[in-house]
Every structure is written in structure tokens, then in C-alpha cells.
Design a protein around this motif. Structure first.
Motif, mmCIF file in Angstrom:
data_model
loop_
_atom_site.group_PDB
_atom_site.id
_atom_site.type_symbol
_atom_site.label_atom_id
_atom_site.label_comp_id
_atom_site.label_asym_id
_atom_site.label_seq_id
_atom_site.Cartn_x
_atom_site.Cartn_y
_atom_site.Cartn_z
ATOM 1 N N VAL A 1 -43.768 13.166 5.571
ATOM 2 C CA VAL A 1 -42.898 12.156 6.161
ATOM 3 C C VAL A 1 -43.091 10.793 5.496
ATOM 4 O O VAL A 1 -42.129 10.114 5.130
ATOM 5 C CB VAL A 1 -43.117 12.053 7.688
ATOM 6 N N ARG A 2 -44.375 10.421 5.310
ATOM 7 C CA ARG A 2 -44.658 9.118 4.711
ATOM 8 C C ARG A 2 -44.118 9.023 3.283
ATOM 9 O O ARG A 2 -43.493 8.042 2.899
ATOM 10 C CB ARG A 2 -46.166 8.871 4.687
ATOM 11 N N ALA A 3 -44.363 10.090 2.529
ATOM 12 C CA ALA A 3 -43.900 10.094 1.135
ATOM 13 C C ALA A 3 -42.376 9.984 1.081
ATOM 14 O O ALA A 3 -41.820 9.219 0.290
ATOM 15 C CB ALA A 3 -44.368 11.365 0.439
ATOM 16 N N LEU A 4 -41.716 10.750 1.950
ATOM 17 C CA LEU A 4 -40.249 10.709 1.951
ATOM 18 C C LEU A 4 -39.734 9.328 2.348
ATOM 19 O O LEU A 4 -38.756 8.833 1.783
ATOM 20 C CB LEU A 4 -39.688 11.780 2.886
ATOM 21 N N GLU B 1 -41.056 18.132 10.086
ATOM 22 C CA GLU B 1 -41.621 18.002 11.432
ATOM 23 C C GLU B 1 -42.209 16.596 11.541
ATOM 24 O O GLU B 1 -42.845 16.136 10.594
ATOM 25 C CB GLU B 1 -42.788 18.995 11.605
ATOM 26 N N PRO B 2 -42.066 15.944 12.711
ATOM 27 C CA PRO B 2 -42.684 14.620 12.835
ATOM 28 C C PRO B 2 -44.205 14.743 12.621
ATOM 29 O O PRO B 2 -44.812 15.713 13.075
ATOM 30 C CB PRO B 2 -42.379 14.204 14.275
#
Ligand code: ADP
Length: 269
Positions: free
Chosen positions: A71-74, A65-66
């Protein structure tokens, strides 16, 4: 004796005397060959696992999900794997070029086509943030290995953009000069202090390692360029002023260029 490699140096002569020093370098060359082969094999073997990792990372990214904390880690993982990939690719490119032996210097390279490709690459890298100009001398072609020459030129162009702040100028040119065909890339970037210049083509040598790592460099680009140019009887020249910008260029000697001067228009009286 058979199968041995001797390095012979003429140390000096005078008053009718000549001093030759011979050194058996068979073992040195063997070890060098093993090192090169090892690097080539390792880089090749690393490509597959990296591709798999990247594939899974992309899939995971698309499922997040945004705004989720992952998200940052990925994103970071994605960036680092793609850095590793470019390093592996550059290592492979370097070992291929080191090993390529004598290049076929009878093949004609269409330079106006190559400059078109370089223009497209430069514009893609510049992403409208730089003022890019390109000049190609009409009718000036050269002989050699197109793949090697292109990677030499691409490395110079991507460095010019990498070490120049957005808003700067990048000038690329291929032109006829008295001593042959000159390819040059000038930038209005950060420049290089004189004490670094002679070491730039060493593998992994960087003026500012933290910075160049951050900007996506591998430290191998100019080493690749140097080898490619050596295969074409040419060498890299650098002139730079700290804080003002740099020019990287090379001259292809007259025996490897072909110049069909465009016919000047006939004036009819
Ligand atoms: P990298 O992948 O780190 O750019 P290169 O071998 O291509 O490795 O270049 C070696 C180093 O030379 C760079 O890390 C950078 O410090 C310096 N350099 C290369 N091109 C430029 C340039 N156009 N302007 C300023 N510095 C440069």
C-alpha cells in the motif's frame, strides 16, 4: 537582406553623433524556436504514458488489502506520477504561453465571474485550514485573455497557500487604484529573503528546492505568471518579509480596464 532578423541597438548619442549596433539574430531565434517546440512536443508525448501509468496504479491500489506492505509503495508511486503530470502540464502551459504571441486585448473578461471561480479554487485548496478573504471591486472588468489571466491568478493563490502554514491568512483582492486595476494576493506565510526576489520568475527557480518539491511545486508557476502578465502590459510585483508573509500583485493599466462606477443612491429630500 530578406528573411533575416536584425537586432538594432542605439548605444548612445551626443555631439550630433549616433551609434547604432546591428546584430543578426536569425539563428538565435531559430534555435529558440526549436527549443520551445521540442519542450512542447516532449511534454505532450509524456502525457499519455503517464495517464496510463496512473490508471493502472489506481487499479492496483483498489485491489490491495488495507495494511499490506504494497500500500505504501503504491501510494508513493501514485504521488510521484501525479507530480510528474503536473510538471508536464505546467511545461506545456509555459510553452503555450511563450508562443502565444500577441494576445487579443479586445475581449472583455468578466471579473466578478472570474473572482467567483478563484474563490472556489482557493477554498478547495485551503480545505478549511486557512482564513481566506476575497474582495472584488464591483463594476471593474478588464480586457485580455481569460485563460492566461486566470492561470496567473491561480498560481499566485496556490503559492500563497503552499508557502503558508495551516492556520494562516490569505487575502485576495481585485480593486480600482489610481494606476489601474490591481490584483493582489497576500499571505501570512514564510516570506522570502530579499536576495531571492528578483529571481522568482525564472523557470525552476526555488528558494528552497527540497521544501517546495515536497509541497507539490513545479518551479514553473511564476514563470507562467510573468509571461501572462507581460501579454497584458503588466508585471509581477513582490513585497515580502521573511517569517511574516508576502504580497504578490500586479496592476492592469487603465487602457485595459473598464470601470462602471456603481450609481450612488439618490437621496430624495
Ligand atoms: P513552485 O512551483 O516551486 O511554487 P513558483 O514558480 O510558483 O514555483 O515559485 C517559485 C518559488 O518562489 C517557490 O519555489 C517559492 O520558493 C517561492 N514562492 C512563491 N510564492 C511564494 C509565497 N507566497 N511565499 C513564499 N515563497 C514563495
Amino acid at each position: 537582406s530578406e528573411g533575416r532578423l536584425l537586432e538594432i541597438r542605439i548605444m548612445g548619442y551626443g555631439s550630433g553623433q549616433l551609434l547604432l549596433i546591428a546584430r543578426d539574430i536569425t539563428r538565435v531565434r531559430q534555435l529558440e524556436g526549436m527549443r520551445k517546440e521540442f519542450v512542447a512536443n516532449v511534454s505532450h508525448e509524456l502525457k499519455t504514458p503517464l495517464t496510463v501509468l496512473q490508471g493502472y496504479l489506481e487499479m492496483m491500489q483498489s485491489m490491495e488489502e488495507p495494511g499490506s506492505p504494497n500500500v505504501r509503495a503504491l501510494d508513493q508511486m501514485q504521488q510521484q506520477t501525479s507530480r510528474m503530470r503536473s510538471m508536464v502540464e505546467q511545461l506545456l502551459a509555459l510553452s503555450r504561453i511563450e508562443d502565444s504571441g500577441d494576445v487579443d486585448l479586445e475581449v472583455k473578461v468578466n471579473m466578478s465571474q472570474m473572482m467567483d471561480i478563484l474563490r472556489d479554487e482557493a477554498l478547495a485548496l485551503a480545505q478549511k485550514q486557512y482564513d481566506v478573504t476575497l474582495y472584488c471591486e464591483p463594476g471593474l472588468d478588464m480586457y485580455g485573455n481569460e485563460v492566461q489571466l486566470r492561470s496567473a491568478c491561480t498560481n499566485l493563490i496556490s503559492n500563497a497557500i503552499r508557502y503558508t502554514e495551516p492556520g494562516g491568512n490569505i487575502d485576495i483582492s481585485w480593486r480600482k487604484i489610481a494606476s489601474g486595476g490591481e490584483f493582489s494576493v497576500s499571505d501570512s506565510g514564510e516570506g522570502i529573503a530579499p536576495q531571492h526576489i528578483s529571481r522568482l520568475t525564472e523557470r525552476f527557480y526555488r528558494v528552497d528546492s527540497a521544501r517546495s518539491r515536497q509541497s507539490g511545486g513545479t518551479g514553473l508557476g511564476l514563470a507562467i505568471t510573468k509571461h501572462a502578465l507581460n501579454h497584458h502590459q503588466s508585471e509581477l510585483m513582490v513585497s515580502s518579509q521573511l517569517g511574516k508573509g508576502s504580497t504578490f500583485s500586479f496592476v492592469i493599466p487603465p487602457n485595459l480596464i473598464e470601470y462602471s462606477q456603481p450609481e450612488t443612491e439618490k437621496v430624495t429630500e
